[in-house]
Every structure is written in C-alpha cells, then in structure tokens.
Design a protein around this motif. Structure first.
Motif, mmCIF file in Angstrom:
data_model
loop_
_atom_site.group_PDB
_atom_site.id
_atom_site.type_symbol
_atom_site.label_atom_id
_atom_site.label_comp_id
_atom_site.label_asym_id
_atom_site.label_seq_id
_atom_site.Cartn_x
_atom_site.Cartn_y
_atom_site.Cartn_z
ATOM 1 N N TYR A 237 36.765 10.662 19.247
ATOM 2 C CA TYR A 237 37.149 11.242 18.053
ATOM 3 C C TYR A 237 35.988 12.084 17.405
ATOM 4 C CZ TYR A 237 40.541 7.591 19.160
ATOM 5 O OH TYR A 237 41.431 6.744 19.744
ATOM 6 N N LEU A 238 34.632 11.901 17.968
ATOM 7 C CA LEU A 238 33.626 12.649 17.304
ATOM 8 C C LEU A 238 33.817 13.891 16.787
ATOM 9 C CD1 LEU A 238 30.654 10.856 19.589
ATOM 10 C CD2 LEU A 238 31.347 10.481 17.050
ATOM 11 N N ASN A 239 34.495 14.920 17.746
ATOM 12 C CA ASN A 239 34.455 16.110 17.329
ATOM 13 C C ASN A 239 35.430 16.238 16.441
ATOM 14 O OD1 ASN A 239 32.459 17.322 18.990
ATOM 15 N ND2 ASN A 239 33.727 17.501 20.768
ATOM 16 N N GLU A 240 36.672 15.644 16.428
ATOM 17 C CA GLU A 240 37.602 15.737 15.369
ATOM 18 C C GLU A 240 37.354 15.239 14.055
ATOM 19 O OE1 GLU A 240 41.929 16.247 17.035
ATOM 20 O OE2 GLU A 240 41.004 14.334 17.957
ATOM 21 N N MET A 241 36.557 13.997 14.133
ATOM 22 C CA MET A 241 36.112 13.830 12.616
ATOM 23 C C MET A 241 35.169 14.630 11.910
ATOM 24 S SD MET A 241 35.473 9.555 13.246
ATOM 25 C CE MET A 241 34.587 9.343 14.581
ATOM 26 N N GLU A 242 34.557 15.411 12.828
ATOM 27 C CA GLU A 242 33.579 16.526 12.162
ATOM 28 C C GLU A 242 34.331 17.508 11.565
ATOM 29 O OE1 GLU A 242 30.939 17.554 15.083
ATOM 30 O OE2 GLU A 242 29.483 16.098 14.681
ATOM 31 N N GLU A 243 35.589 17.947 12.335
ATOM 32 C CA GLU A 243 36.667 18.865 11.863
ATOM 33 C C GLU A 243 37.314 18.345 10.578
ATOM 34 O OE1 GLU A 243 38.802 20.332 14.903
ATOM 35 O OE2 GLU A 243 37.248 20.750 16.460
ATOM 36 N N ILE A 244 37.853 17.184 10.767
ATOM 37 C CA ILE A 244 38.747 16.541 9.903
ATOM 38 C C ILE A 244 37.981 16.317 8.369
ATOM 39 C CG2 ILE A 244 40.094 14.689 9.294
ATOM 40 C CD1 ILE A 244 40.822 14.505 12.345
ATOM 41 N N ILE A 245 36.912 15.742 8.491
ATOM 42 C CA ILE A 245 36.453 15.110 7.109
ATOM 43 C C ILE A 245 36.060 16.244 6.051
ATOM 44 C CG2 ILE A 245 33.729 15.494 7.756
ATOM 45 C CD1 ILE A 245 35.563 12.660 6.011
ATOM 46 N N VAL A 246 36.384 15.994 4.956
ATOM 47 C CA VAL A 246 35.934 17.151 3.802
ATOM 48 C C VAL A 246 34.582 17.304 3.684
ATOM 49 C CG1 VAL A 246 36.127 15.274 1.847
ATOM 50 C CG2 VAL A 246 36.875 18.012 1.592
ATOM 51 N N PRO A 247 34.083 18.373 3.298
ATOM 52 C CA PRO A 247 32.603 18.771 2.782
ATOM 53 C C PRO A 247 32.156 17.502 1.713
ATOM 54 C CG PRO A 247 33.740 20.554 2.933
ATOM 55 C CD PRO A 247 34.712 19.687 2.934
ATOM 56 N N GLN A 248 31.107 16.990 2.105
ATOM 57 C CA GLN A 248 30.528 15.746 1.289
ATOM 58 C C GLN A 248 31.438 14.469 1.465
ATOM 59 O OE1 GLN A 248 28.354 17.225 -2.278
ATOM 60 N NE2 GLN A 248 30.044 18.613 -2.394
ATOM 61 N N GLY A 249 32.362 14.505 2.415
ATOM 62 C CA GLY A 249 33.018 13.322 2.796
ATOM 63 C C GLY A 249 32.258 12.351 3.132
ATOM 64 N N MET A 265 27.058 19.529 12.396
ATOM 65 C CA MET A 265 28.453 19.708 11.823
ATOM 66 C C MET A 265 28.375 18.722 10.419
ATOM 67 S SD MET A 265 30.759 21.608 10.898
ATOM 68 C CE MET A 265 31.142 22.469 12.414
ATOM 69 N N LEU A 266 28.180 17.513 10.915
ATOM 70 C CA LEU A 266 28.327 16.376 9.788
ATOM 71 C C LEU A 266 26.967 16.751 8.735
ATOM 72 C CD1 LEU A 266 28.439 13.002 11.622
ATOM 73 C CD2 LEU A 266 30.318 14.274 10.581
ATOM 74 N N ARG A 267 25.731 17.169 9.333
ATOM 75 C CA ARG A 267 24.793 17.513 8.513
ATOM 76 C C ARG A 267 25.218 19.097 7.537
ATOM 77 N NH1 ARG A 267 21.402 21.571 8.099
ATOM 78 N NH2 ARG A 267 21.723 22.390 10.039
ATOM 79 N N LYS A 268 25.895 19.846 8.004
ATOM 80 C CA LYS A 268 26.526 21.035 7.445
ATOM 81 C C LYS A 268 27.179 20.788 6.401
ATOM 82 C CE LYS A 268 25.842 24.510 11.216
ATOM 83 N NZ LYS A 268 26.407 25.444 12.228
ATOM 84 N N LYS A 269 28.171 19.689 6.621
ATOM 85 C CA LYS A 269 28.892 19.478 5.531
ATOM 86 C C LYS A 269 28.578 18.268 4.449
ATOM 87 C CE LYS A 269 33.622 20.050 7.771
ATOM 88 N NZ LYS A 269 34.927 19.479 8.145
ATOM 89 N N SER A 270 27.312 17.843 4.902
ATOM 90 C CA SER A 270 26.778 16.993 4.145
ATOM 91 C C SER A 270 27.615 15.566 3.954
ATOM 92 C CB SER A 270 26.482 17.318 2.554
ATOM 93 O OG SER A 270 25.565 18.478 2.600
ATOM 94 N N VAL A 271 27.909 15.212 5.000
ATOM 95 C CA VAL A 271 28.805 14.187 5.356
ATOM 96 C C VAL A 271 27.799 12.821 5.353
ATOM 97 C CG1 VAL A 271 30.380 12.770 7.117
ATOM 98 C CG2 VAL A 271 30.799 15.226 6.455
ATOM 99 N N THR A 272 28.189 11.643 4.727
ATOM 100 C CA THR A 272 27.655 10.421 4.826
ATOM 101 C C THR A 272 28.299 9.736 6.034
ATOM 102 O OG1 THR A 272 27.184 10.530 2.417
ATOM 103 C CG2 THR A 272 26.731 8.489 3.539
ATOM 104 N N LEU A 273 27.498 9.107 6.685
ATOM 105 C CA LEU A 273 28.033 8.234 7.908
ATOM 106 C C LEU A 273 27.322 6.817 7.779
ATOM 107 C CD1 LEU A 273 29.454 7.791 10.725
ATOM 108 C CD2 LEU A 273 27.124 8.817 11.716
ATOM 109 N N PHE A 274 28.265 5.720 7.745
ATOM 110 C CA PHE A 274 27.995 4.501 7.660
ATOM 111 C C PHE A 274 28.192 3.851 9.206
ATOM 112 C CE2 PHE A 274 29.034 5.712 3.425
ATOM 113 C CZ PHE A 274 28.039 5.235 2.915
#
Length: 346
Positions: A237-249, A265-274
């Motif tokens: 699901y890695l690629n889809e998670m990057e697409e689905i998550i809202v920016p700063q999600g 893509m996670l960096r571009k969207k400033s996504v936090t990953l735990f």
C-alpha cells in the motif's frame, strides 16, 4: 530479581517450530514466581492470542534451556503485591498486556509491573476482558498519542481516517475509538463477513484491500484522507498511501516494511510517519510507563459505559497446549475476525 517457589501449569516451547508440530507448544510445569518491586502476582483467568504470539513462536534455529512462555493479553485476579506496589491489592480484578522482555501469560500465575495494568471492566467477563488490552493499548497510543487525534468530537468534524486491515483485533478497537471521537472511518476488508463486522463496530464504509484503494475512495467521495492507520505489512500500500494522504497528514503502521521505499512524495507533502510498538514503554521502562495503566483504566470506563465493545469472537477452554496450537493456526490463516480467547487452567 524474581524469586521462584512451588510450581504451576503453563504452556511453553523449547524449540521454535511450525504450529503443525505437536512440540511447537507444550504443556509444562514451571516455578511459580513471586512479585518484587512494583510487581503484581496475578492468577490468570483468561488470555487472548495475538499475531505477535505466532511471530515469536515462528520457526528459527534456537533451542531454549528452559521453556519460553508466550502470551501478551491477560485478565485475572491479583494474588500478591510487591513491596513497592501502591496501585492494587489482593483480590483486585485486572487486565493487561505484559512485557516482551519478561515471561508471558500462558501460565496459571503471572508477574507483571503494576504500571502497565488496568482495572478490569466490571460489566464484562474475564474472557471478554482478555480480548482488550494489547489491541486497546495499540489503537489508543496510535490514535491519540502518535497521530495526535483530539478526543473532542467537534475538532474532528469533516476529518477522515483510513484503517487498513480493520477487522482484526487492533482494527476492531481502532474503528470504535476513531468513530467515538467523531472521525469518518473507512476500513479495509476483503470478505462480506469482515465488512459487516467493521461496519457494526462503527465504520462509515469499507473498501476491499485486495483491489486498488484510491478508486474505491473516490467512489465514496473521498479524494484524500487526513490519517492512515495500517495494520498489516505496509509494502502493498506504500504508493497508494502517498497518493491518498492529505498534505501535512499523518500515517502510522505497526508492522515492518519488507523492502526499502521511496519517501519522496511523503516529504513533498510534509507527511508525518510513525512506526509504533506498544511494547516500547514496558521494554525500555520509560518514565511515562504508567500511561498504559491510565489508558487501560479509561478503556475500562468506556467499556462499562457501553461506549466500547469487547472484541472476542472465539472462546475456548481450557488453557492448554492443544487449544493454543489451534488458536495460533487460526491466526496464521489470516482470516481472523476479532480476538481468540482461552480461559481456565484445569
């Protein structure tokens, strides 16, 4: 140091074998422990079985000198307290998940640090209570501590969460908790019965995780989601998670990725990953270890107030090697709904 006197029944292993092997889990007698420090000695009334049990038991070239005791979900009654214990007294009914660096709960009596123990919900049986600790701790810590989702429903208006693998033990609690605080919950399942289970526990909708997720979300009217909680191996699901998550999600998962992944893509969207483990506090004796005691007491209150439901789907007795091998086999089938519980030593 734990002092040992007398013996007790337990289920353990010497070798790490496939569950089809009758020696993968054995009925054994081991020394009965005594509590020291802030420990409690608990008479085990019921246990539940989790995927982590099967992962620890899985085949590896190690032979134990003494039987390894697994099991990280217990409901029982306090028998004795250590000299530094202040939270409980003998006779108190409790539930908890235990620690990965101490013997597990497949035993008649079990020693556990009181700081990770909660008061058992009064309105459910020991068996039902045993289905709750590990999954509740994991879901609570992810949702409210890692993802920082507010408990105030007003603050979650129009916010959504995708829970991948929503019908299992953790998913069944996560769906309930997320719904309780006002999130729109979309859970992934793959069968009609699991979809029904997830909706019964509060999901707005379900989608099929064996098919592309994004088109299914679009069909539901979602171009993105604010949070993603992945309960299975994240690789598919890695690629889809990057697409689905809202920016700063925010995204959290509890299983290791099996391959490297590109986080551009996670960096571009400033996504936090735990990346989360509910055993971190007990394993490293963190200063905030008592938070698990507090959150389990909160879960207990919500169960007694009928806000949360226990997620036991199967209950067997007695607690013995044969029934535990059956439970491990059921979990390894990857078709489980809810939690498997065993009760009573004979």
């Amino acid at each position: 140091m734990i002092l040992m006197t007398h013996t007790m029944k337990a289920v353990g292993l010497y070798r790490y074998l496939p569950v089809s092997d009758p020696e993968s889990l054995l009925d054994v007698n081991i020394p009965k422990p005594e509590p020291t420090g802030r420990d409690l000695l608990v008479k085990v009334m019921a246990i539940s079985v989790n995927p982590v049990d099967t992962k620890v038991r899985s085949s590896k070239d190690i032979v134990e000198t003494n039987p390894r005791i697994l099991g990280w979900d217990v409901a029982g009654v306090v028998q004795e307290t250590g000299p530094d214990s202040t939270l409980y007294k003998p006779g108190d009914e409790v539930y908890y998940s235990g620690s990965m660096v101490r013997p597990g709960g497949y035993s008649e009596y079990h020693v556990v640090d009181e700081r990770i123990v909660g008061v058992k919900p009064k309105t459910v049986t020991f068996a039902e209570a045993a289905s709750l600790p590990l999954t509740s701790i994991t879901a609570w810590e992810i949702l409210f501590e890692r993802l920082s989702i507010p408990e105030d429903t007003k603050l979650n208006k129009n916010k959504s969460i995708l829970i991948i693998g929503a019908a299992g033990g953790v998913g069944s609690i996560a769906v309930q908790l997320a719904s309780l605080v006002g999130l729109t919950v979309i859970g992934t399942t793959s069968r009609e019965e699991t979809s029904k289970w997830v909706k019964t526990h509060g999901a707005f909708a379900t989608i099929n995780h064996t098919e592309p997720l994004n088109p299914q979300l679009n069909d539901l009217g979602f171009n993105s989601v604010d949070y993603i909680f992945c309960l299975s191996a994240p690789d598919p699901y890695l690629n889809e998670m990057e697409e689905i998550i809202v920016p700063q999600g925010k995204i959290a998962w509890i299983s290791d990725a099996n391959q490297p992944f590109d986080a551009t893509m996670l960096r571009k969207k400033s996504v936090t990953l735990f990346l989360h483990s509910m055993f971190t506090r007990s394993m490293y004796q963190t200063p905030d270890m008592i938070q698990q005691h507090k959150l389990l007491n909160k879960v207990s209150e919500w169960v007694d107030a009928k806000k949360l439901k226990a997620t036991m789907s199967h209950c067997y007795e007695p607690i013995n090697a044969e029934n535990l091998r059956m439970a491990h086999k059921m979990i390894e089938s990857r078709k489980m709904i809810g939690k498997i519980v065993l009760q009573k030593f004979l």
